[in-house]
Scaffold this active site. Structure first.
Site, PDB file in Angstrom:
ATOM      1  N   GLU A 168       0.656  -1.235   0.027  1.00 19.68           N
ATOM      2  CA  GLU A 168       0.028  -0.064   0.155  1.00 19.68           C
ATOM      3  C   GLU A 168       0.813   1.325   0.047  1.00 19.68           C
ATOM      4  OE1 GLU A 168       0.750   1.322   2.751  1.00 19.68           O
ATOM      5  OE2 GLU A 168       1.986  -0.249   3.400  1.00 19.68           O
ATOM      6  N   GLU A 227       4.625  -0.369   1.311  1.00 22.92           N
ATOM      7  CA  GLU A 227       4.754  -0.776  -0.022  1.00 22.92           C
ATOM      8  C   GLU A 227       4.789  -2.136  -0.321  1.00 22.92           C
ATOM      9  OE1 GLU A 227       8.427   0.982  -1.502  1.00 22.92           O
ATOM     10  OE2 GLU A 227       8.003   2.925  -0.835  1.00 22.92           O
TER      11      GLU A 227
END
Length: 335
Positions: free
Chosen positions: A161, A303
């Site tokens: 994310e 991430e």
């Protein structure tokens, strides 16, 4: 699949497929015959057998790992809970597309296909201290985006994310799902000082008071989460429906996954925690979910980076399991 409502999504959780019992048994039998003392490869043996069961192959390969990064913006950033402005979300999405982020390097290193899904970055969720973060339709649309982002041909999934403010939404969601004091779940995120962390806990408490959703995990996701969290929830559910194993990333990803486990115990049986991050709520949430992380490297980037790094651990486990000779094949005397 597209979900019009949260009820549509909830219906998909009523009939989740289990791992293939025959493949699990055959993989266990194969492990016992490999040229090593029993248990000598430790947790690698468990990982290989787990993976074999979900892939329906006693001697599996891992050839098509997929990493998907979901990005969203959060209205609660207006409460001063991040060291960075919301504009950084879109800037980092551009960096992902340009190949300049840590996750780009890790995905490339381990042969994973990487895609990025930006979710209405120009339309942040509502500030959850003022009301629900998302409407039913918005949350269902984000769940749909996550479901649709999974490659049905992938043999492993990592979801990550990007979203300034999303450690706050993850803390609020985790607290709603698992209880406790908001201060138990908040951390420094992108680098808050002590006063910032205290402010963050107050904001989480205000959000929980404004949105009394304890006991209803999908409503907790709608009212306290973000589009990227909902998309991760949808993607992890799609992976279960397709028997694709998942490596969970950090606190935000784990909070999104916890929605599924709370809604349907056992929903995360196809998942293994890739790592435990520096966010204090992450270790607490993993323990509540019964997940033991593969790595502990003090990461706090997000991430999908920690889970992507753990792809190498799983690749090693499968390579040993599927590539090693048995005692009979090698002509080596067994115990």
């Amino acid at each position: 699949m597209t979900f019009a409502t949260l009820a549509d999504f909830a219906a998909t959780l009523t009939d989740l497929p289990p791992p293939d019992a025959a493949s699990t048994a055959a993989a266990t039998d194969r492990d016992a015959q490999l040229t090593k003392p029993p248990g000598a490869l430790g947790r690698l043996e468990e990982l290989a057998i787990w993976y074999a069961g979900w892939r329906g192959d006693a001697r599996p390969r891992l050839d098509r790992p997929q990493v998907v990064i979901f990005a969203g913006n959060h209205g609660v950033v207006a409460q001063g809970i991040s060291a960075f402005p919301a504009a950084v979300t879109a800037q980092m999405v551009a960096n992902f597309h340009a190949g300049g982020a840590a996750i780009n390097q890790l995905a490339r290193q381990f042969g994973a296909d990487l895609s990025v899904v930006a979710l209405d970055l120009d339309r942040p969720t509502q500030d959850f201290t003022q009301g629900p973060a998302m409407t039913d339709a918005d949350c269902a649309a984000a769940l749909s985006a996550g479901w649709q982002a999974v490659d049905p041909l992938a043999d492993l999934l990592v979801v990550g994310e990007m979203g300034i403010g999303n450690t706050t939404t993850a803390a609020a969601l985790a607290c709603a799902l698992r209880g406790g004091d908001p201060a138990d779940w908040v951390g420094r995120g992108t680098g808050l000082d002590d006063a910032g962390v205290a402010r963050k806990a107050q904001v989480v408490a205000a959000g929980l008071a404004r949105n009394p959703v304890a006991g209803d995990p999908l409503q907790a996701l709608r009212c306290l989460g973000g589009r990227e969290l909902a998309a991760m929830t949808g993607a992890i559910a799609r992976a279960r429906a397709s028997r694709i194993p998942v490596l969970l990333d950090g606190f935000i990803c784990t909070a999104a996954a916890a929605v599924l486990e709370t809604a349907r115990p056992g929903a995360l049986d196809h998942c293994v925690a890739g790592h435990v991050s520096q966010e204090p709520g992450h270790a607490r949430l993993l323990a509540a979910l019964g997940q033991t992380p593969l790595l502990s490297l003090d990461l706090r980037l997000g991430e999908g980076s920690g889970a992507a790094l753990a792809i190498g651990i799983l690749q090693g486990a499968i390579a040993c399991h599927s590539g090693m000779a048995t005692f009979a094949e090698a002509g080596v005397s067994g115990a």
